[in-house]
Design a protein around this motif. Structure first.
Motif, mmCIF file in Angstrom:
data_model
loop_
_atom_site.group_PDB
_atom_site.id
_atom_site.type_symbol
_atom_site.label_atom_id
_atom_site.label_comp_id
_atom_site.label_asym_id
_atom_site.label_seq_id
_atom_site.Cartn_x
_atom_site.Cartn_y
_atom_site.Cartn_z
ATOM 1 N N PRO A 20 -12.846 56.105 -83.146
ATOM 2 C CA PRO A 20 -11.870 56.473 -84.180
ATOM 3 C C PRO A 20 -10.837 55.353 -84.321
ATOM 4 O O PRO A 20 -10.599 54.596 -83.378
ATOM 5 C CB PRO A 20 -11.200 57.726 -83.607
ATOM 6 C CG PRO A 20 -12.013 58.160 -82.446
ATOM 7 C CD PRO A 20 -12.808 56.985 -81.981
ATOM 8 N N PHE A 21 -10.250 55.263 -85.494
ATOM 9 C CA PHE A 21 -9.199 54.264 -85.695
ATOM 10 C C PHE A 21 -7.968 54.624 -84.865
ATOM 11 O O PHE A 21 -7.736 55.785 -84.570
ATOM 12 C CB PHE A 21 -8.842 54.173 -87.183
ATOM 13 C CG PHE A 21 -9.912 53.506 -87.983
ATOM 14 C CD1 PHE A 21 -10.017 52.124 -88.000
ATOM 15 C CD2 PHE A 21 -10.843 54.248 -88.684
ATOM 16 C CE1 PHE A 21 -11.032 51.496 -88.714
ATOM 17 C CE2 PHE A 21 -11.864 53.629 -89.396
ATOM 18 C CZ PHE A 21 -11.947 52.251 -89.415
ATOM 19 N N ARG A 39 -18.081 53.758 -88.241
ATOM 20 C CA ARG A 39 -16.766 54.387 -88.386
ATOM 21 C C ARG A 39 -16.299 54.482 -89.831
ATOM 22 O O ARG A 39 -15.419 55.277 -90.136
ATOM 23 C CB ARG A 39 -15.746 53.670 -87.507
ATOM 24 C CG ARG A 39 -15.697 52.175 -87.722
ATOM 25 C CD ARG A 39 -15.363 51.400 -86.432
ATOM 26 N NE ARG A 39 -14.157 51.829 -85.794
ATOM 27 C CZ ARG A 39 -13.049 51.087 -85.668
ATOM 28 N NH1 ARG A 39 -12.991 49.884 -86.189
ATOM 29 N NH2 ARG A 39 -11.994 51.543 -85.039
ATOM 30 N N LEU A 40 -16.855 53.674 -90.737
ATOM 31 C CA LEU A 40 -16.460 53.787 -92.148
ATOM 32 C C LEU A 40 -17.520 54.515 -92.982
ATOM 33 O O LEU A 40 -17.368 54.666 -94.177
ATOM 34 C CB LEU A 40 -16.234 52.400 -92.756
ATOM 35 C CG LEU A 40 -14.988 51.637 -92.333
ATOM 36 C CD1 LEU A 40 -14.975 50.264 -92.993
ATOM 37 C CD2 LEU A 40 -13.723 52.391 -92.703
ATOM 38 N N THR A 65 -19.031 47.352 -85.096
ATOM 39 C CA THR A 65 -18.488 47.390 -86.454
ATOM 40 C C THR A 65 -19.566 46.968 -87.442
ATOM 41 O O THR A 65 -20.585 46.404 -87.064
ATOM 42 C CB THR A 65 -17.265 46.455 -86.595
ATOM 43 O OG1 THR A 65 -17.649 45.136 -86.221
ATOM 44 C CG2 THR A 65 -16.114 46.918 -85.734
ATOM 45 N N GLY A 66 -19.281 47.232 -88.711
ATOM 46 C CA GLY A 66 -20.274 46.957 -89.746
ATOM 47 C C GLY A 66 -21.110 48.199 -89.977
ATOM 48 O O GLY A 66 -21.036 49.171 -89.235
ATOM 49 N N PRO A 67 -21.902 48.189 -91.047
ATOM 50 C CA PRO A 67 -22.623 49.401 -91.431
ATOM 51 C C PRO A 67 -23.769 49.749 -90.496
ATOM 52 O O PRO A 67 -24.534 48.877 -90.114
ATOM 53 C CB PRO A 67 -23.180 49.044 -92.812
ATOM 54 C CG PRO A 67 -23.159 47.566 -92.880
ATOM 55 C CD PRO A 67 -22.126 47.060 -91.941
ATOM 56 N N LEU A 96 -20.626 53.438 -93.817
ATOM 57 C CA LEU A 96 -21.079 52.475 -94.821
ATOM 58 C C LEU A 96 -22.578 52.600 -95.091
ATOM 59 O O LEU A 96 -23.133 51.825 -95.860
ATOM 60 C CB LEU A 96 -20.749 51.051 -94.373
ATOM 61 C CG LEU A 96 -19.245 50.733 -94.271
ATOM 62 C CD1 LEU A 96 -19.024 49.407 -93.568
ATOM 63 C CD2 LEU A 96 -18.587 50.725 -95.632
#
Lengths: 367, 501
Positions: free
Chosen positions: A263-264, A311-312, A292-294, A314
């Motif tokens: 989580p951020f 986390r995003l 990180t990254g998709p 993507l």
């Protein structure tokens, strides 16, 4: 041209998975149908499947699936296997000629257990012993590649569209409680069979859609702990990170998910104190394992399946449920094609792990 | 002999059409360059005293002044350059060791300028830092070998003390004495507001600044100036200074004229007397002795502060760092040969030590090969000039960087490299009250904050371009770098591929 492992090849992909909570074994037909509907997400340069619960008659043995370039490589590797393992059964994996599937290596299967005296002299626990042997074959034995090495599971993969690969391996004939599938869209490829996905180590198998931006940070960190990234693929490094966190560091799968798709900080700051401390600890302690990254990944393991988005979020990933079946796929269509009437459909949030297990079954690393 | 040793390197050029004889230049120059010929109402300049600090140029209200490099020249000689000849002449006149300040200015390769950064195209998306969270928080400190759990199976926080930073940048060690009270105040206040740390350097901590302790790293150097129990406990971490990039292998020398009353009290050394720190720590003649000092300091602070060991980047820096990682230190700080100084022998500054990029790459690789990279954090300094350098350093493997020269530039320094004279016209490297008050800490700390925030934004932009939204995923991510114009060996040491590969 350099083959996979000598060069890093980014790729986009499709993934799909089916899991029976009740542990009912079902054939490979559904997973083939599901991954085929996402044909456009592959380009014929890689496809593969992981299947769990397929070898009940040898469930105490590590099932080694091996690719060999030629007979000499096979002989060399089998001598190694004989030195380190008791081999209960050896056979060629049945395949059938399939249009569009070319360049197949020799494909063999072994059911093995470590030789007891060698294992005790190694001062390693059994899984570590097996993992070390797998690394040795993959790094030191030219023309040999261990495709999978878990108990009661196996990986079937190659160069071609996933539906063709399934036909090649006659996947319909295998019955298991969990299947995952992968169709690959690499940006360029030397067409090496070992480079197809899933990627597996012990009972862990990973299928992955995405291109992670943290690759070299993760790779250099896990290589410090004795892993060897021979394929230079995201999938491989994700599998090692998960193995490191759960098997070597004793994290639960859910905690491991909090590490890799953390989580951020702003989310962590707003958590209740008790949780905040744990999340902050995990991010600090395992900062090099953050990915990180998709990505959307399906992690198969003995008795369970985990789905996780970056986390995003993507990359697309949908979960559907019907009775005891859980379906996860890159697209909802890939679920509807096999089960039009679902009890529920949902889209897990970025970083929210979905973990399903056999009811009353094998609890890997707790919850 | 001649009337002068040599013609001045820099000339003051005054545009008489613009000069209004306001005499600002005269009042501003502590070196006495400018004077007024009152009977003719005209300003004169003694070029030989000019250090090219740009103070008069930038304060002249009519922009009548500029400093130019002299075009007076010796007979062309590619072997005996002007610098070599002039330095020799000074030594023939004085019999002295040459002194210089700030970092090595010579024409060695700058590897940061030969590394380029990656960005996402097509196969994965870049991330817009204006729309998505972009995380730059960093923790510095040792990581334990194993996760521990309580009776209920919950993870216990077994981390040793950590430094928490909002961005991977800190202000490096610059002692009170070498720089002014107002410079220290600016650094301390900026660090506090930014959520980062500044470093006291080896001159102790002025009593007024104890209140910034939560953002302070206190330094213990071979002279032990200003070191006592309260000092050690005042900061959030303790740094043992074993070496400095500008002068590896030698100690420090703060001239007596910089030891004014306040500095003397803070340093616990006599007023007006030179403060000399020995070349080695006389209780550290080997690695096992270092471990004893690390643990002595931990004992004195009840194991509540991480201990940093700072070394200069020298030839066998990787092996030294490996030893330090096993000595109980929590953080290793490596200072490259471009690192600044308030005074160093010129020959040492310009010839001893190695570039930080190579030192960092080899230390990071070595610690990983030995499986101990997690035991310590790595902070680098000595040559970080922009946010791009920060990104490159982190991708090579650093956890964080120290900024010294960059911070001083933000405060007004123009790199005239005459700190050792103690007559800094910008109020930074001086203890003369009239000069010190030229640096207004209310403005200074804001300029530092501006600089750090600007760099942070730029770092976020570059991270976003790479598709990375947390700084952890950049650390040691050498695939994000490529070399341009580097040979095989350089690429091998840096652990990066060449552009196009």
């Amino acid at each position: 041209m350099l083959k996979e492992g000598q060069i890093r090849i980014p790729s986009g992909c499709a993934i799909s998975g089916i899991f029976s909570r009740a542990g009912q074994r079902f054939g490979g037909r559904d997973i083939i149908k599901s991954i085929s509907i996402m044909h456009e997400r592959s380009n014929g340069l890689g496809g593969g499947f992981a299947a769990y619960g397929i070898y009940p008659e040898y469930k105490e043995y590590y099932a080694f699936h091996l690719f060999y370039d030629n007979d000499a490589a096979k002989e060399h590797c089998e001598a190694f296997l004989n030195r380190h393992f008791v081999i209960a059964q050896t056979s060629e994996i049945p395949t059938t000629r399939t249009e569009g599937v070319i360049g197949a290596p020799l494909i063999w299967r072994y059911f093995v257990l470590p030789i007891t005296t060698r294992l005790s002299h190694s001062l390693l626990d059994e899984k570590e012993y097996v993992a070390k042997c797998v690394f040795r074959i993959n790094t030191e034995f030219d023309g040999c590649f261990v495709v999978s090495s878990g108990k009661n599971m196996g990986v079937f993969k190659g160069v071609g569209f996933p539906e063709d690969i399934a036909h090649f391996y006659m996947l319909e004939d295998y019955r298991g409680y969990c299947f995952t599938a992968h169709g690959r869209y690499p940006t360029n490829t030397p067409g090496w069979w070992g480079g197809a996905h899933p990627f597996a180590l012990l009972d862990f198998s990973v299928v992955h859609n995405g291109e992670i931006s943290s690759y070299d940070a993760n790779r250099r960190a896990v290589e410090m702990y004795g892993y060897k990234c021979t394929l230079q693929t995201d999938t491989e490094v994700i599998a090692y990170v998960l193995d490191y966190l759960t098997r070597q560091k004793g994290l639960t799968l859910r905690e491991a998910a909090w590490v890799i798709a953390a989580p951020f900080w702003q989310t962590i700051e707003s958590m209740p104190e008790e949780d905040r401390v744990v999340y902050e600890y995990l991010r600090n302690m395992f900062s090099s394992q953050l990915i990180t990254g998709p990505f959307s990944i399906l992690v198969g393991f003995e008795g369970g399946l985990m789905a996780l988005n970056d986390r995003l979020k993507l990359r697309g990933m949908v979960v559907g449920e019907k009775d005891d079946r859980v379906y996860v796929a890159s697209e909802e269509a890939a679920i509807r094609i096999i089960e039009p009437e679902l009890d529920s459909v949902y889209w897990p949030k970025g970083g929210e792990p979905v973990i399903v297990r056999l009811e009353g079954g094998n609890q890997i690393g707790g919850v | 002999m001649a009337a002068f040793d040599f013609y001045p390197d820099y000339e003051v050029v005054r545009n008489l059409d613009r000069c209004i004889v306001c005499r600002v230049c005269e009042r501003q120059c502590a070196n006495g360059v400018h004077s007024c010929l009152e009977e003719k109402n005209v300003m004169l300049a003694d070029d030989s005293q000019c250090v090219d600090c740009q103070r008069c140029v930038l304060l002249c209200p009519t922009r009548a002044l500029k400093i130019v490099k002299s075009d007076n020249t010796y007979k062309q000689n590619d072997n005996w350059g002007k610098k070599a000849i002039n330095e020799l002449i000074i030594q023939a006149s004085t019999g002295s060791v040459l002194l210089s300040s700030m970092g090595n200015p010579e024409t060695y390769p700058i590897y940061f300028d030969k590394l380029v950064i990656n960005a996402s195209q097509v196969t994965n998306p870049s991330i817009d830092p204006l729309r998505e969270p972009m995380e730059t928080r960093v923790y510095l400190g040792a990581k334990p070998a194993a996760v521990e759990r309580d009776d209920r199976g919950r993870i216990k926080n077994n981390l040793p003390p950590q430094l928490k930073l909002s961005m991977p940048m800190m202000f490096s060690a610059m002692s009170y004495g070498s720089i002014s009270y107002n410079a220290h105040e600016s650094l301390a206040r900026a660090a506090a507001e930014l959520g980062i740390y500044y470093n006291t350097g080896e001159g102790g901590l002025h009593e007024d600044f104890y209140r910034y302790g939560a953002n302070t790293i206190v330094q213990v150097a071979s002279g032990r100036f200003g070191v006592h129990k309260d000092y050690l406990n005042a900061g959030s971490a303790i740094e043992i200074k074993m070496g400095q990039g500008a002068k590896p292998g030698i100690g420090g020398h703060l001239p007596g004229r910089k030891i004014v009353a306040d500095v003397s009290r803070t340093r616990m050394t006599p007023e007006g007397a030179d403060a000399i720190s020995p070349a080695p720590h006389h209780d550290i003649y080997s690695i096992e002795d270092l471990s004893q000092l690390v643990y002595s300091l931990k004992e004195a602070t009840e194991y509540k502060k991480p201990v940093i060991v700072k070394i200069a980047a020298v030839h066998n820096v990787a092996a030294i760092a490996s030893g330090i990682a096993r000595s109980g230190a929590d953080i290793i700080s490596i200072d490259g040969f471009r690192g600044g100084t308030g005074a160093a022998p010129t020959r040492i500054r310009d010839n001893v030590g190695i570039p930080i990029e190579l030192a960092l790459a080899s230390v990071d690789s070595r610690l990983r090969n030995e499986g101990i990279r997690d035991r310590v954090s790595v902070v680098v300094s000595g040559g970080i000039r922009s946010s791009a350098d920060v990104v490159k350093a982190i991708a090579l493997g650093a956890d964080c960087v120290y900024l010294g020269t960059a911070a001083l530039l933000a405060l007004g320094c123009h790199l005239c490299r005459a700190c050792q004279a103690g007559k800094c016209n910008w109020g930074i490297a001086t203890q003369e009250l009239e000069l010190v008050k030229r640096l207004n800490p209310d403005i200074g700390y804001k300029r530092l904050i501006n600089l750090m925030r600007a760099w942070k934004h730029e770092i976020e932009e570059m991270m976003g371009g790479m598709g990375i939204n947390s700084i952890e995923s950049l650390k040691g991510n050498r695939l994000m770098l490529r070399g341009v114009g580097l040979n095989e060996k350089e690429l091998e040491v840096l652990g990066v591929k060449h552009a196009g590969q």
